[in-house]
Design a protein around this motif. Structure first.
Motif, PDB file in Angstrom:
ATOM      1  N   PRO A   1       0.819  -1.223   0.000  1.00 28.93           N
ATOM      2  CA  PRO A   1       0.000   0.000   0.000  1.00 28.93           C
ATOM      3  C   PRO A   1       0.850   1.271   0.000  1.00 28.93           C
ATOM      4  O   PRO A   1       0.540   2.242  -0.698  1.00 28.93           O
ATOM      5  N   LEU A   2       1.955   1.283   0.764  1.00 32.31           N
ATOM      6  CA  LEU A   2       2.831   2.460   0.786  1.00 32.31           C
ATOM      7  C   LEU A   2       3.522   2.657  -0.553  1.00 32.31           C
ATOM      8  O   LEU A   2       3.624   3.785  -1.059  1.00 32.31           O
ATOM      9  N   VAL A   3       3.997   1.566  -1.140  1.00 33.32           N
ATOM     10  CA  VAL A   3       4.688   1.667  -2.430  1.00 33.32           C
ATOM     11  C   VAL A   3       3.732   2.146  -3.516  1.00 33.32           C
ATOM     12  O   VAL A   3       4.070   3.042  -4.310  1.00 33.32           O
ATOM     13  N   VAL A   4       2.531   1.593  -3.556  1.00 35.37           N
ATOM     14  CA  VAL A   4       1.550   2.013  -4.575  1.00 35.37           C
ATOM     15  C   VAL A   4       1.172   3.479  -4.376  1.00 35.37           C
ATOM     16  O   VAL A   4       1.103   4.249  -5.339  1.00 35.37           O
ATOM     17  N   ALA A   5       0.959   3.882  -3.132  1.00 39.82           N
ATOM     18  CA  ALA A   5       0.652   5.292  -2.855  1.00 39.82           C
ATOM     19  C   ALA A   5       1.794   6.183  -3.318  1.00 39.82           C
ATOM     20  O   ALA A   5       1.568   7.240  -3.936  1.00 39.82           O
ATOM     21  N   GLY A   6       3.021   5.780  -3.047  1.00 37.59           N
ATOM     22  CA  GLY A   6       4.179   6.565  -3.454  1.00 37.59           C
ATOM     23  C   GLY A   6       4.322   6.656  -4.963  1.00 37.59           C
ATOM     24  O   GLY A   6       4.618   7.731  -5.503  1.00 37.59           O
ATOM     25  N   VAL A   7       4.113   5.544  -5.631  1.00 40.95           N
ATOM     26  CA  VAL A   7       4.202   5.550  -7.099  1.00 40.95           C
ATOM     27  C   VAL A   7       3.109   6.436  -7.693  1.00 40.95           C
ATOM     28  O   VAL A   7       3.361   7.198  -8.640  1.00 40.95           O
TER      29      VAL A   7
ATOM     30  N   SER B   1       8.269  10.084  -2.776  1.00 43.97           N
ATOM     31  CA  SER B   1       9.574   9.523  -2.401  1.00 43.97           C
ATOM     32  C   SER B   1       9.543   8.959  -0.987  1.00 43.97           C
ATOM     33  O   SER B   1      10.057   7.863  -0.733  1.00 43.97           O
ATOM     34  N   SER B   2       8.953   9.696  -0.062  1.00 41.53           N
ATOM     35  CA  SER B   2       8.919   9.212   1.322  1.00 41.53           C
ATOM     36  C   SER B   2       8.098   7.938   1.437  1.00 41.53           C
ATOM     37  O   SER B   2       8.471   7.018   2.179  1.00 41.53           O
ATOM     38  N   LEU B   3       7.007   7.846   0.694  1.00 39.59           N
ATOM     39  CA  LEU B   3       6.175   6.641   0.770  1.00 39.59           C
ATOM     40  C   LEU B   3       6.860   5.436   0.123  1.00 39.59           C
ATOM     41  O   LEU B   3       6.801   4.321   0.663  1.00 39.59           O
ATOM     42  N   VAL B   4       7.513   5.637  -1.010  1.00 38.70           N
ATOM     43  CA  VAL B   4       8.222   4.521  -1.655  1.00 38.70           C
ATOM     44  C   VAL B   4       9.385   4.051  -0.778  1.00 38.70           C
ATOM     45  O   VAL B   4       9.566   2.851  -0.562  1.00 38.70           O
ATOM     46  N   VAL B   5      10.166   4.991  -0.268  1.00 37.61           N
ATOM     47  CA  VAL B   5      11.297   4.619   0.598  1.00 37.61           C
ATOM     48  C   VAL B   5      10.786   3.892   1.840  1.00 37.61           C
ATOM     49  O   VAL B   5      11.337   2.865   2.244  1.00 37.61           O
ATOM     50  N   SER B   6       9.734   4.401   2.442  1.00 36.22           N
ATOM     51  CA  SER B   6       9.164   3.777   3.634  1.00 36.22           C
ATOM     52  C   SER B   6       8.669   2.366   3.345  1.00 36.22           C
ATOM     53  O   SER B   6       8.904   1.454   4.130  1.00 36.22           O
ATOM     54  N   GLY B   7       7.995   2.202   2.225  1.00 37.42           N
ATOM     55  CA  GLY B   7       7.402   0.904   1.910  1.00 37.42           C
ATOM     56  C   GLY B   7       8.350  -0.120   1.346  1.00 37.42           C
ATOM     57  O   GLY B   7       8.130  -1.320   1.484  1.00 37.42           O
ATOM     58  N   ALA B   8       9.433   0.344   0.704  1.00 37.25           N
ATOM     59  CA  ALA B   8      10.304  -0.605   0.015  1.00 37.25           C
ATOM     60  C   ALA B   8      11.677  -0.784   0.649  1.00 37.25           C
ATOM     61  O   ALA B   8      12.291  -1.841   0.478  1.00 37.25           O
TER      62      ALA B   8
ATOM     63  N   ARG C   1       7.794   3.227   9.653  1.00 36.55           N
ATOM     64  CA  ARG C   1       6.510   3.771  10.093  1.00 36.55           C
ATOM     65  C   ARG C   1       6.576   5.292  10.220  1.00 36.55           C
ATOM     66  O   ARG C   1       5.663   5.997   9.783  1.00 36.55           O
ATOM     67  N   ALA C   2       7.646   5.820  10.796  1.00 33.07           N
ATOM     68  CA  ALA C   2       7.768   7.272  10.975  1.00 33.07           C
ATOM     69  C   ALA C   2       7.809   8.001   9.635  1.00 33.07           C
ATOM     70  O   ALA C   2       7.117   9.008   9.440  1.00 33.07           O
ATOM     71  N   VAL C   3       8.586   7.495   8.702  1.00 40.37           N
ATOM     72  CA  VAL C   3       8.658   8.127   7.376  1.00 40.37           C
ATOM     73  C   VAL C   3       7.317   7.977   6.666  1.00 40.37           C
ATOM     74  O   VAL C   3       6.844   8.902   5.990  1.00 40.37           O
ATOM     75  N   GLY C   4       6.659   6.836   6.833  1.00 44.14           N
ATOM     76  CA  GLY C   4       5.337   6.625   6.244  1.00 44.14           C
ATOM     77  C   GLY C   4       4.297   7.587   6.806  1.00 44.14           C
ATOM     78  O   GLY C   4       3.441   8.088   6.069  1.00 44.14           O
ATOM     79  N   VAL C   5       4.368   7.850   8.109  1.00 43.10           N
ATOM     80  CA  VAL C   5       3.427   8.793   8.729  1.00 43.10           C
ATOM     81  C   VAL C   5       3.632  10.197   8.155  1.00 43.10           C
ATOM     82  O   VAL C   5       2.660  10.913   7.898  1.00 43.10           O
ATOM     83  N   VAL C   6       4.880  10.587   7.927  1.00 43.45           N
ATOM     84  CA  VAL C   6       5.143  11.899   7.322  1.00 43.45           C
ATOM     85  C   VAL C   6       4.516  11.967   5.928  1.00 43.45           C
ATOM     86  O   VAL C   6       3.825  12.934   5.579  1.00 43.45           O
TER      87      VAL C   6
ATOM     88  N   LEU D   1      -4.337   4.870   0.815  1.00 45.64           N
ATOM     89  CA  LEU D   1      -3.363   3.759   0.728  1.00 45.64           C
ATOM     90  C   LEU D   1      -2.246   3.943   1.749  1.00 45.64           C
ATOM     91  O   LEU D   1      -1.788   2.971   2.368  1.00 45.64           O
ATOM     92  N   ALA D   2      -1.783   5.173   1.914  1.00 46.70           N
ATOM     93  CA  ALA D   2      -0.684   5.424   2.845  1.00 46.70           C
ATOM     94  C   ALA D   2      -1.093   5.092   4.281  1.00 46.70           C
ATOM     95  O   ALA D   2      -0.341   4.429   5.010  1.00 46.70           O
ATOM     96  N   TRP D   3      -2.273   5.528   4.695  1.00 46.94           N
ATOM     97  CA  TRP D   3      -2.718   5.243   6.076  1.00 46.94           C
ATOM     98  C   TRP D   3      -2.971   3.759   6.262  1.00 46.94           C
ATOM     99  O   TRP D   3      -2.688   3.203   7.333  1.00 46.94           O
ATOM    100  N   VAL D   4      -3.488   3.083   5.226  1.00 46.18           N
ATOM    101  CA  VAL D   4      -3.646   1.611   5.307  1.00 46.18           C
ATOM    102  C   VAL D   4      -2.274   0.960   5.479  1.00 46.18           C
ATOM    103  O   VAL D   4      -2.110   0.031   6.279  1.00 46.18           O
ATOM    104  N   GLY D   5      -1.288   1.467   4.741  1.00 47.41           N
ATOM    105  CA  GLY D   5       0.052   0.875   4.788  1.00 47.41           C
ATOM    106  C   GLY D   5       0.743   1.037   6.139  1.00 47.41           C
ATOM    107  O   GLY D   5       1.534   0.184   6.525  1.00 47.41           O
ATOM    108  N   ILE D   6       0.456   2.116   6.840  1.00 43.21           N
ATOM    109  CA  ILE D   6       1.136   2.298   8.135  1.00 43.21           C
ATOM    110  C   ILE D   6       0.319   1.790   9.307  1.00 43.21           C
ATOM    111  O   ILE D   6       0.800   1.783  10.434  1.00 43.21           O
TER     112      ILE D   6
END
Length: 144
Positions: free
Chosen positions: A4-10, A67-74, A82-87, A138-143
């Motif tokens: 979910p984080l990677v897809v949101a980031g992409v 970028s933050s979501l892809v880095v956090s997820g991958a 989690r912290a980077v994903g929350v940002v 997607l980001a909130w689901v991912g974290i």
């Protein structure tokens, strides 16, 4: 891999590319300084320059979120991920809170005009608001 984080980031990065490149070509470059008002900072050309800067600041915000979501997820693990994903999730939520109500109001105005103008009708077809809601969801689901 947190999909979910990677897809949101992409999605955010793709949105940034379209906003920055296509938006600049089809919207910003077509602005006629002759039709723009002056601002306290200068004439119509300064107004166009300020619009261009604001346009690309929004593009950079999407790049940062993506970028933050892809880095956090991958690439990150544990509490750091989690912290980077929350940002990223928080920033994408803020972007959506600003953009989506404006898009809704534009659609409401278009309905009031019964969409007689084709440009007004196209506002219903713009995918931006849907994507800008999908990213934070997607980001909130991912974290979670």
């Amino acid at each position: 891999m947190n999909w979910p984080l990677v897809v949101a980031g992409v999605l955010a990065l793709l949105g940034a590319a379209v906003h920055g490149i296509v938006g600049d070509l089809l919207v910003v470059r077509r602005l006629s300084p002759g039709k723009l008002p002056s601002s306290p900072f200068g004439g119509p050309r300064m107004t166009k320059a300020m619009i261009r800067v604001a346009w690309h600041m929004a593009t950079m915000a999407l790049i940062t979120v993506g970028s933050s979501l892809v880095v956090s997820g991958a690439f990150l693990d544990g509490e750091t991920a989690r912290a980077v994903g929350v940002v990223g999730a928080g920033a994408s939520t803020g972007i959506a809170v600003v953009i989506v109500p404006a898009a809704f109001n534009q659609a409401r105005r278009s309905l009031a005009l019964r969409a007689t103008d084709r440009r007004e009708l196209r506002s219903f077809l713009h995918p931006g608001p849907v994507i800008l809601v999908a990213i934070p969801v997607l980001a909130w689901v991912g974290i979670a």
